[in-house]
Motif scaffolding. Structure first.
Motif, PDB file in Angstrom:
ATOM      1  N   UNK A 108      41.323  23.771 -79.704  1.00  0.00           N
ATOM      2  CA  UNK A 108      40.952  23.844 -78.290  1.00  0.00           C
ATOM      3  C   UNK A 108      42.196  23.816 -77.414  1.00  0.00           C
ATOM      4  N   UNK A 109      41.991  24.009 -76.133  1.00  0.00           N
ATOM      5  CA  UNK A 109      42.995  23.770 -75.109  1.00  0.00           C
ATOM      6  C   UNK A 109      42.281  23.157 -73.923  1.00  0.00           C
ATOM      7  N   UNK A 110      42.934  22.264 -73.213  1.00  0.00           N
ATOM      8  CA  UNK A 110      42.310  21.595 -72.070  1.00  0.00           C
ATOM      9  C   UNK A 110      43.363  21.321 -71.011  1.00  0.00           C
ATOM     10  N   UNK A 111      43.351  22.106 -69.941  1.00  0.00           N
ATOM     11  CA  UNK A 111      44.318  21.934 -68.857  1.00  0.00           C
ATOM     12  C   UNK A 111      43.848  20.858 -67.891  1.00  0.00           C
ATOM     13  N   UNK A 112      44.809  20.123 -67.360  1.00  0.00           N
ATOM     14  CA  UNK A 112      44.513  19.013 -66.449  1.00  0.00           C
ATOM     15  C   UNK A 112      45.692  18.775 -65.513  1.00  0.00           C
ATOM     16  N   UNK A 113      45.461  17.849 -64.557  1.00  0.00           N
ATOM     17  CA  UNK A 113      46.514  17.264 -63.739  1.00  0.00           C
ATOM     18  C   UNK A 113      47.388  18.199 -62.941  1.00  0.00           C
ATOM     19  N   UNK A 114      46.891  19.267 -62.305  1.00  0.00           N
ATOM     20  CA  UNK A 114      47.789  20.111 -61.517  1.00  0.00           C
ATOM     21  C   UNK A 114      48.389  19.327 -60.353  1.00  0.00           C
ATOM     22  N   UNK A 115      49.707  19.446 -60.161  1.00  0.00           N
ATOM     23  CA  UNK A 115      50.374  18.720 -59.088  1.00  0.00           C
ATOM     24  C   UNK A 115      51.582  19.525 -58.617  1.00  0.00           C
ATOM     25  N   UNK A 116      51.739  19.636 -57.301  1.00  0.00           N
ATOM     26  CA  UNK A 116      52.868  20.360 -56.724  1.00  0.00           C
ATOM     27  C   UNK A 116      54.082  19.452 -56.574  1.00  0.00           C
ATOM     28  N   UNK A 117      55.234  19.963 -56.973  1.00  0.00           N
ATOM     29  CA  UNK A 117      56.499  19.294 -56.709  1.00  0.00           C
ATOM     30  C   UNK A 117      56.948  19.617 -55.288  1.00  0.00           C
ATOM     31  N   UNK A 118      57.954  18.914 -54.816  1.00  0.00           N
ATOM     32  CA  UNK A 118      58.428  19.130 -53.451  1.00  0.00           C
ATOM     33  C   UNK A 118      58.956  20.544 -53.235  1.00  0.00           C
ATOM     34  N   UNK A 119      59.474  21.172 -54.301  1.00  0.00           N
ATOM     35  CA  UNK A 119      60.011  22.524 -54.164  1.00  0.00           C
ATOM     36  C   UNK A 119      58.963  23.611 -54.342  1.00  0.00           C
ATOM     37  N   UNK A 120      57.697  23.222 -54.483  1.00  0.00           N
ATOM     38  CA  UNK A 120      56.614  24.192 -54.569  1.00  0.00           C
ATOM     39  C   UNK A 120      56.170  24.557 -55.967  1.00  0.00           C
ATOM     40  N   UNK A 121      56.876  24.101 -56.995  1.00  0.00           N
ATOM     41  CA  UNK A 121      56.455  24.352 -58.365  1.00  0.00           C
ATOM     42  C   UNK A 121      55.202  23.571 -58.697  1.00  0.00           C
ATOM     43  N   UNK A 153      36.639  28.100 -74.580  1.00  0.00           N
ATOM     44  CA  UNK A 153      36.996  28.912 -75.739  1.00  0.00           C
ATOM     45  C   UNK A 153      37.847  30.129 -75.396  1.00  0.00           C
ATOM     46  N   UNK A 154      37.795  30.584 -74.145  1.00  0.00           N
ATOM     47  CA  UNK A 154      38.609  31.734 -73.734  1.00  0.00           C
ATOM     48  C   UNK A 154      40.053  31.347 -73.452  1.00  0.00           C
ATOM     49  N   UNK A 155      40.345  30.035 -73.387  1.00  0.00           N
ATOM     50  CA  UNK A 155      41.701  29.585 -73.115  1.00  0.00           C
ATOM     51  C   UNK A 155      41.765  28.700 -71.885  1.00  0.00           C
ATOM     52  N   UNK A 156      43.000  28.463 -71.415  1.00  0.00           N
ATOM     53  CA  UNK A 156      43.223  27.648 -70.227  1.00  0.00           C
ATOM     54  C   UNK A 156      43.734  28.510 -69.084  1.00  0.00           C
TER      55      UNK A 156
END
Length: 339
Positions: free
Chosen positions: A60-73, A318-321
């Motif tokens: 499986x794959x499981x994406x989580x925790x999106x967070x922006x850095x100060x430089x926009x990344x 199942x299709x990915x993250x």
């Protein structure tokens, strides 16, 4: 650090099976916004990019925790990434590119947040009961907290910081046994003084301060409810009540983000969608994927661009993250950025 043990790997597999149970239900309504059966509007999210594929080692794959850095990344974690695969990624949403920031042989990271105190990136390691931190660009890995809280190790899921940099953690202890042993835990910004603010919870998952930092919203995965902890400004609790009951059907409540107007964005496991509520509990909107988006079963979390309304949602199955984007109801702040 030691390699992931068979026992820990089995626990992680159990977590993953729970996270990805249920059927992804997507509406066939036209793109854009429309009224749903419950009276709230539908916000149609659009695909930004695919970040991961299902890992052969973990299934499986499981994406989580999106967070922006100060430089926009934009930083994103993959909970079930095996050793050698990126466990923390940095995404350029404009160029639609990503690169690995961190990997190891042990961590099962379920959230990411930048501290307002030291600027480091903090990760919760669900499988090993730890919180670790990285330098803003990756590297310099440090264990911030490890060990027992009131005689029991944590299963830390999501993180919220107050203005001073103290951590508030949703501890999903008891999840694998189906027991209401979960907690909300506060840890001082230097890594000491761990205290339990609420206990006997049913797999607490999402956690976020309200718009004024007066209290904490937290969700319980196996009860499909959102509760509110009123705080006293000194790290103590003055009151607690059930605030919202989420009609999720097969889906379960995951991470929470809060925008500048105090609206709550509740991620759903078992459905590639997100429920949006006002601070008084009214259902305002449902974020849905296009009807053609198949093989995606969970919309775990969201980061709203600080000072803007473009939101980026982590979606897996199942299709990915994948990353999907939509227009939030209000601007992003720290409370709508990671956790």
């Amino acid at each position: 650090m030691q390699r992931l043990s068979a026992r820990s790997f089995s626990a992680l597999a159990t977590i993953g099976m729970l996270f990805l149970t249920g059927c992804g239900t997507q509406s066939g309504a036209p793109r854009g916004e429309a009224a749903s059966d419950s009276g709230d509007k539908t916000i149609r999210a659009q695909k930004v990019m695919q970040l991961t594929q299902v890992h052969g080692e973990t299934g499986m794959t499981l994406l989580e925790g999106p967070v922006f850095a100060e430089d926009g990344g934009l930083f994103v974690v993959d909970v079930t990434a095996p050793e050698g695969k990126p466990k923390v990624m940095r995404v350029d949403v404009e160029r639609k590119t990503s690169r690995a920031v961190h990997t190891d042989g042990t961590g099962a990271y379920t959230s990411a947040q930048f501290s307002p105190y030291d600027g480091r990136l903090y990760l919760s390691d669900f499988a090993h009961g730890e919180v670790v931190s990285l330098a803003p660009g990756g590297g310099d890995v440090r264990t911030f907290f490890s060990g027992e809280v009131d005689g029991a190790r944590m299963n830390p899921d999501d993180i919220a910081f107050d203005r001073e940099g103290n951590l508030y953690i949703s501890d999903s202890r008891g999840l694998s046994e189906g027991k209401a042993h979960g907690r909300v835990v506060r840890i001082g910004r230097e890594g000491g003084g761990a205290t339990v603010l609420a206990g006997d919870l049913a797999a607490p998952n999402g956690i976020s301060f309200d718009a004024d930092y007066r209290g904490l919203w937290f969700s319980e995965l196996t009860e499909n409810r959102i509760s509110y902890l009123r705080l006293d400004g000194q790290g103590g609790v003055t009151s607690r009540h059930t605030a919202i009951r989420v009609d999720g059907g097969l889906a379960q409540t995951d991470s929470i983000a809060v925008d500048a107007d105090g609206n709550l964005y509740q991620g759903l496991h078992g459905r590639a969608a997100m429920a949006v509520y006002g601070r008084h509990g009214e259902r305002l909107a449902t974020v849905e994927l296009p009807s053609r988006a198949g093989g995606l079963e969970s919309a775990t979390n969201v980061a709203i661009t600080p000072g803007g309304t473009k939101a980026y949602m982590t979606v897996s199955g199942p299709a990915g993250g994948y990353l999907y984007s939509f227009d939030a109801l209000a601007e992003g702040t720290r409370q709508s950025n990671g956790g």
